[in-house]
Design a protein around this motif. Sequence first.
Motif, PDB file in Angstrom:
ATOM      1  N   PHE A 183       0.844  -1.193   0.000  1.00 33.66           N
ATOM      2  CA  PHE A 183       0.000   0.000   0.000  1.00 33.66           C
ATOM      3  C   PHE A 183       0.882   1.246   0.000  1.00 33.66           C
ATOM      4  O   PHE A 183       2.005   1.243   0.487  1.00 33.66           O
ATOM      5  CB  PHE A 183      -0.956   0.008   1.196  1.00 33.66           C
ATOM      6  CG  PHE A 183      -0.291   0.248   2.521  1.00 33.66           C
ATOM      7  CD1 PHE A 183      -0.232   1.527   3.068  1.00 33.66           C
ATOM      8  CD2 PHE A 183       0.275  -0.805   3.239  1.00 33.66           C
ATOM      9  CE1 PHE A 183       0.382   1.742   4.299  1.00 33.66           C
ATOM     10  CE2 PHE A 183       0.889  -0.594   4.458  1.00 33.66           C
ATOM     11  CZ  PHE A 183       0.944   0.694   4.992  1.00 33.66           C
ATOM     12  N   ALA A 184       0.347   2.312  -0.562  1.00 32.60           N
ATOM     13  CA  ALA A 184       1.012   3.612  -0.596  1.00 32.60           C
ATOM     14  C   ALA A 184       0.317   4.534   0.406  1.00 32.60           C
ATOM     15  O   ALA A 184      -0.734   4.193   0.966  1.00 32.60           O
ATOM     16  CB  ALA A 184       0.956   4.197  -1.996  1.00 32.60           C
ATOM     17  N   ASP A 185       0.894   5.676   0.623  1.00 36.56           N
ATOM     18  CA  ASP A 185       0.318   6.639   1.554  1.00 36.56           C
ATOM     19  C   ASP A 185      -1.114   6.976   1.158  1.00 36.56           C
ATOM     20  O   ASP A 185      -1.412   7.239  -0.006  1.00 36.56           O
ATOM     21  CB  ASP A 185       1.183   7.898   1.558  1.00 36.56           C
ATOM     22  CG  ASP A 185       0.792   8.849   2.680  1.00 36.56           C
ATOM     23  OD1 ASP A 185       0.286   8.359   3.713  1.00 36.56           O
ATOM     24  OD2 ASP A 185       0.995  10.064   2.509  1.00 36.56           O
ATOM     25  N   MET A 186      -2.017   6.920   2.134  1.00 36.74           N
ATOM     26  CA  MET A 186      -3.427   7.249   1.989  1.00 36.74           C
ATOM     27  C   MET A 186      -4.239   6.150   1.316  1.00 36.74           C
ATOM     28  O   MET A 186      -5.431   6.312   1.070  1.00 36.74           O
ATOM     29  CB  MET A 186      -3.633   8.565   1.227  1.00 36.74           C
ATOM     30  CG  MET A 186      -3.049   9.796   1.934  1.00 36.74           C
ATOM     31  SD  MET A 186      -3.806  10.083   3.555  1.00 36.74           S
ATOM     32  CE  MET A 186      -5.475  10.542   3.059  1.00 36.74           C
ATOM     33  N   ASP A 187      -3.618   5.002   0.989  1.00 35.22           N
ATOM     34  CA  ASP A 187      -4.398   3.875   0.461  1.00 35.22           C
ATOM     35  C   ASP A 187      -5.331   3.338   1.540  1.00 35.22           C
ATOM     36  O   ASP A 187      -5.042   3.447   2.740  1.00 35.22           O
ATOM     37  CB  ASP A 187      -3.483   2.744   0.000  1.00 35.22           C
ATOM     38  CG  ASP A 187      -2.920   2.998  -1.378  1.00 35.22           C
ATOM     39  OD1 ASP A 187      -3.288   4.022  -1.976  1.00 35.22           O
ATOM     40  OD2 ASP A 187      -2.110   2.169  -1.836  1.00 35.22           O
ATOM     41  N   SER A 188      -6.421   2.752   1.137  1.00 36.96           N
ATOM     42  CA  SER A 188      -7.350   2.100   2.068  1.00 36.96           C
ATOM     43  C   SER A 188      -7.069   0.598   2.086  1.00 36.96           C
ATOM     44  O   SER A 188      -7.034  -0.047   1.027  1.00 36.96           O
ATOM     45  CB  SER A 188      -8.801   2.353   1.646  1.00 36.96           C
ATOM     46  OG  SER A 188      -9.108   3.729   1.720  1.00 36.96           O
ATOM     47  N   LEU A 189      -6.839   0.065   3.268  1.00 41.42           N
ATOM     48  CA  LEU A 189      -6.607  -1.364   3.407  1.00 41.42           C
ATOM     49  C   LEU A 189      -7.917  -2.123   3.294  1.00 41.42           C
ATOM     50  O   LEU A 189      -8.972  -1.646   3.705  1.00 41.42           O
ATOM     51  CB  LEU A 189      -5.948  -1.672   4.753  1.00 41.42           C
ATOM     52  CG  LEU A 189      -4.564  -1.076   4.992  1.00 41.42           C
ATOM     53  CD1 LEU A 189      -4.078  -1.410   6.396  1.00 41.42           C
ATOM     54  CD2 LEU A 189      -3.576  -1.579   3.949  1.00 41.42           C
ATOM     55  N   THR A 190      -7.864  -3.316   2.736  1.00 46.59           N
ATOM     56  CA  THR A 190      -9.046  -4.170   2.626  1.00 46.59           C
ATOM     57  C   THR A 190      -8.940  -5.289   3.663  1.00 46.59           C
ATOM     58  O   THR A 190      -7.849  -5.825   3.910  1.00 46.59           O
ATOM     59  CB  THR A 190      -9.158  -4.782   1.226  1.00 46.59           C
ATOM     60  OG1 THR A 190      -7.975  -5.538   0.938  1.00 46.59           O
ATOM     61  CG2 THR A 190      -9.323  -3.675   0.182  1.00 46.59           C
ATOM     62  N   PHE A 191     -10.064  -5.633   4.255  1.00 45.10           N
ATOM     63  CA  PHE A 191     -10.101  -6.632   5.308  1.00 45.10           C
ATOM     64  C   PHE A 191     -11.109  -7.721   4.954  1.00 45.10           C
ATOM     65  O   PHE A 191     -12.213  -7.419   4.491  1.00 45.10           O
ATOM     66  CB  PHE A 191     -10.486  -5.999   6.655  1.00 45.10           C
ATOM     67  CG  PHE A 191      -9.475  -5.001   7.172  1.00 45.10           C
ATOM     68  CD1 PHE A 191      -8.477  -5.413   8.036  1.00 45.10           C
ATOM     69  CD2 PHE A 191      -9.514  -3.671   6.767  1.00 45.10           C
ATOM     70  CE1 PHE A 191      -7.537  -4.508   8.511  1.00 45.10           C
ATOM     71  CE2 PHE A 191      -8.584  -2.758   7.231  1.00 45.10           C
ATOM     72  CZ  PHE A 191      -7.592  -3.179   8.108  1.00 45.10           C
ATOM     73  N   SER A 192     -10.710  -8.942   5.162  1.00 43.67           N
ATOM     74  CA  SER A 192     -11.625 -10.072   4.979  1.00 43.67           C
ATOM     75  C   SER A 192     -11.180 -11.200   5.891  1.00 43.67           C
ATOM     76  O   SER A 192      -9.999 -11.344   6.207  1.00 43.67           O
ATOM     77  CB  SER A 192     -11.620 -10.544   3.519  1.00 43.67           C
ATOM     78  OG  SER A 192     -10.326 -10.988   3.142  1.00 43.67           O
TER      79      SER A 192
END
Length: 309
Positions: free
Chosen positions: A4-13
């Motif tokens: 991920f890069a700065d300000m990316d949103s992480l995905t969770f599952s």
Amino acid sequence: MQGFADMDSLTFSRKDRYKTAQLEYRGYAVTDMMTKMEREKNKNTEAIIKRYSSLGGLLLEDLEEQFGNEFYKDGNAAGSKGIHGIESFMGHGAGAAAGFVADPDDTYAGLTTGLGDYGGSWSTDSGNVNWPSGTGDAHYDFWTPLIVDYTDTAWTPATDTWANTCLEALRYGIIKGKKNKSRNGMLDMILLEGELYRGFLEKLQAEEQINVVRGQSMGSNKGRLYDLGFTDVTNFDGVDVTWEYGVPSNVGYGWCLAQMELCSLQSQLFVPGGPDWDAAQQAWRFTIDFMGNLRFACVRNFVKWQNVT
């Protein structure tokens, strides 16, 4: 793992990380008895005590001597009541997964050992065509042992026998058998059948000088077979290689001790029982037993060398 890069949103599952491996407990017992008539023949107290003590020692010696051979048995074999030894997950199909190795096909602790049985994929590096070369998902082969065919025609020697391929086959198994980046995924020792070990020494002696100092500590390699008192050991590519009575004919095994455990239901490994009086037989009965099993936590870290083809 995701980048991920700065300000990316992480995905969770949620992820299904576990498979449940189940083994039932197994047991062994050795028995003996001393009859009343036998006691009468040795009436003095000293003779009776001597007989009692010798029975217990002999029973324990018998159990210890035979118990070691069980580590090589198939606990899934028809009618087996013994522990699940290393052969419990070393079954394979008639074909080959790729050059040098057999196609694993067995069931251990309720889970199958086939490649990709529980998903995952395997990519290849340039020049490598199949598992175990290349890289892939851990769950592609998490329950799959490595079965090296030392008689495969893919080996360099023209005549594919152990006498010719042993060094190449052992080196292949040592390298490909390391499936983890930590020390816990490396082989600690290789146990060969006696004739295979003899052939290995002859080949090794012809190729290079063997420097073995009997009884001398291996320095920083604490816990190795030398330090445990075994003197008939040769170190090959950083792994101790030796032989043991009880290993099946024409077979060798690579053991990763961090991934196995001998479990006991009792507070000690071998538990004595008796003497108990049997009125029907007019005798005192003695037993020593074991209740537990041998557990392999991760079968992907174990290797077998076999003449498959």
